[in-house]
Design a protein around this motif. Structure first.
Motif, short mmCIF file in Angstrom:
data_model
loop_
_atom_site.label_atom_id
_atom_site.label_comp_id
_atom_site.label_asym_id
_atom_site.label_seq_id
_atom_site.Cartn_x
_atom_site.Cartn_y
_atom_site.Cartn_z
N ARG A 1 -2.51 18.16 11.02
CA ARG A 1 -1.48 19.26 10.34
C ARG A 1 -1.33 19.10 8.84
N GLU A 2 -1.11 17.98 8.52
CA GLU A 2 -0.90 17.82 6.81
C GLU A 2 -2.08 18.35 6.16
N GLU A 3 -3.22 18.09 6.74
CA GLU A 3 -4.45 18.66 5.90
C GLU A 3 -4.45 20.29 6.15
N MET A 4 -4.08 20.84 6.99
CA MET A 4 -4.17 22.42 7.28
C MET A 4 -3.09 22.85 6.20
N GLU A 5 -1.71 22.04 6.00
CA GLU A 5 -0.96 22.61 5.13
C GLU A 5 -1.38 22.54 3.65
N LEU A 6 -1.97 21.18 3.52
CA LEU A 6 -2.32 21.22 2.09
C LEU A 6 -3.64 22.21 1.75
N ARG A 7 -4.51 22.58 2.69
CA ARG A 7 -5.71 23.55 2.55
C ARG A 7 -4.79 24.93 2.08
N ALA A 8 -3.89 25.24 2.88
CA ALA A 8 -3.20 26.61 2.88
C ALA A 8 -2.57 26.50 1.42
N GLN A 9 -1.83 25.38 0.88
CA GLN A 9 -0.98 25.46 -0.18
C GLN A 9 -1.83 25.46 -1.42
N TYR A 10 -2.89 24.53 -1.70
CA TYR A 10 -3.57 24.57 -2.54
C TYR A 10 -5.14 24.87 -2.71
N GLY A 11 -5.63 25.62 -1.60
CA GLY A 11 -6.81 26.30 -1.62
C GLY A 11 -8.14 25.35 -1.98
N GLN A 12 -8.89 26.05 -2.82
CA GLN A 12 -10.19 25.38 -3.27
C GLN A 12 -9.99 23.87 -4.12
N ALA A 13 -8.64 23.75 -4.70
CA ALA A 13 -8.46 22.51 -5.33
C ALA A 13 -8.38 21.43 -4.23
N PHE A 14 -7.85 21.91 -3.21
CA PHE A 14 -7.63 20.71 -2.03
C PHE A 14 -9.09 20.40 -1.50
N LYS A 15 -9.68 21.39 -1.12
CA LYS A 15 -11.16 21.55 -0.45
C LYS A 15 -12.05 20.50 -1.35
N ASP A 16 -12.01 20.89 -2.65
CA ASP A 16 -12.79 19.95 -3.53
C ASP A 16 -12.43 18.49 -3.28
N TYR A 17 -11.30 18.25 -3.48
CA TYR A 17 -10.70 16.77 -3.53
C TYR A 17 -10.94 16.20 -2.21
N ILE B 1 0.76 -1.13 -0.06
CA ILE B 1 -0.07 -0.04 0.15
C ILE B 1 0.96 1.21 -0.14
N ARG B 2 1.66 1.43 0.87
CA ARG B 2 2.75 2.41 1.12
C ARG B 2 3.50 2.62 -0.32
N GLY B 3 4.00 1.64 -0.90
CA GLY B 3 4.77 1.65 -2.09
C GLY B 3 3.90 2.01 -3.09
N ALA B 4 2.63 1.81 -3.40
CA ALA B 4 1.79 2.02 -4.40
C ALA B 4 1.30 3.40 -4.31
N ALA B 5 1.52 4.04 -3.11
CA ALA B 5 0.98 5.27 -2.98
C ALA B 5 2.32 6.37 -3.36
N ALA B 6 3.51 5.87 -2.52
CA ALA B 6 4.86 6.42 -2.98
C ALA B 6 5.13 6.98 -4.20
N GLY B 7 4.66 6.15 -5.23
CA GLY B 7 5.06 6.41 -6.48
C GLY B 7 4.09 7.42 -7.22
N HIS B 8 2.86 7.93 -6.44
CA HIS B 8 2.36 8.97 -7.12
C HIS B 8 2.47 10.04 -6.42
N LEU B 9 3.34 10.17 -5.11
CA LEU B 9 3.24 11.66 -4.37
C LEU B 9 4.32 12.43 -4.85
N ARG B 10 4.21 13.71 -5.10
CA ARG B 10 4.99 14.57 -5.43
C ARG B 10 4.91 15.70 -4.33
N LYS B 11 5.55 15.38 -3.29
CA LYS B 11 5.35 16.60 -2.41
C LYS B 11 5.86 17.83 -2.40
N GLY B 12 4.89 18.75 -2.30
CA GLY B 12 5.21 20.24 -2.68
C GLY B 12 4.94 20.71 -4.11
N GLU B 13 4.79 19.61 -5.14
CA GLU B 13 4.53 20.11 -6.33
C GLU B 13 3.02 20.12 -6.83
#
Length: 181
Positions: free
Chosen positions: A112-128, A47-59
């Motif tokens: 904490r991570e959810e707060m950071e993602l909401r701050a960084q990506y705004g409405q796009a993250f809220k919709d997701y 599960i972790r490996g499959a997820a890590a191949g899609h995660l581009r932190k900060g991008e």
């Protein structure tokens, strides 16, 4: 200024080492518990490996692969790793210790991570976030990105370290079983 959850982010890994060591000291592994624990942990690694191949932190927001089905597949996989390791120890005290560790740290870390993602990506993250569950997967996927798994992204996220750590834990439990046997 300290953000909510910052202390939990900082101490999550640091606290994990003594918790893991305590679980090893409390362990009374059997061949059956090790096989069961290794199987459960392998599910977590996949599960972790499959997820890590899609995660581009900060991008960008990860919305493909397992991220189309849940927002935190790495933590979902980590739960399987912890359950697997706990099962392998064959110790109810170790199970309680790992459960307490997860309860103390991961809720705060996820918030904490959810707060950071909401701050960084705004409405796009809220919709997701409105369409994809936090931790428990759903079968229908989010219709965001159809990006494919990338081994380079997996390696950049150093996900192999989780596999190495889990294998080391299982090897140590095998040695404990032999030593105590």
């Amino acid at each position: 200024m300290t953000l909510p959850g910052e202390m939990w982010m900082c101490w999550r890994v640091r606290a994990g080492y003594p918790v893991g060591a305590a679980c090893l000291l409390l362990a009374h592994p059997t061949p059956r518990s090790i096989v069961l624990g290794a199987a459960l942990g392998t599910v977590g690694l996949v599960i972790r490996g499959a997820a890590a191949g899609h995660l581009r932190k900060g991008e960008r927001i990860a919305t493909s692969g397992l991220y189309a089905h849940m927002r935190n597949p790495l933590y979902f996989g980590s739960m399987f790793l912890a359950i697997g390791f706990a099962a392998a120890t064959h110790s109810w005290i170790a199970v309680a210790l790992l459960g307490t560790y997860f309860a103390l740290f991961y809720g705060a870390v996820i918030r904490r991570e959810e707060m950071e993602l909401r701050a960084q990506y705004g409405q796009a993250f809220k919709d997701y976030a409105l369409q994809v569950p936090l931790l428990w997967p759903r079968f229908t996927g989010y219709r965001g990105s159809n990006e494919r798994f990338s081994w380079a992204t997996y390696a950049r996220n150093r996900e192999y370290e989780a596999a190495l750590g889990f294998v080391a834990g299982i090897v140590l439990l095998c040695l404990i079983m032999k030593w105590r046997g």
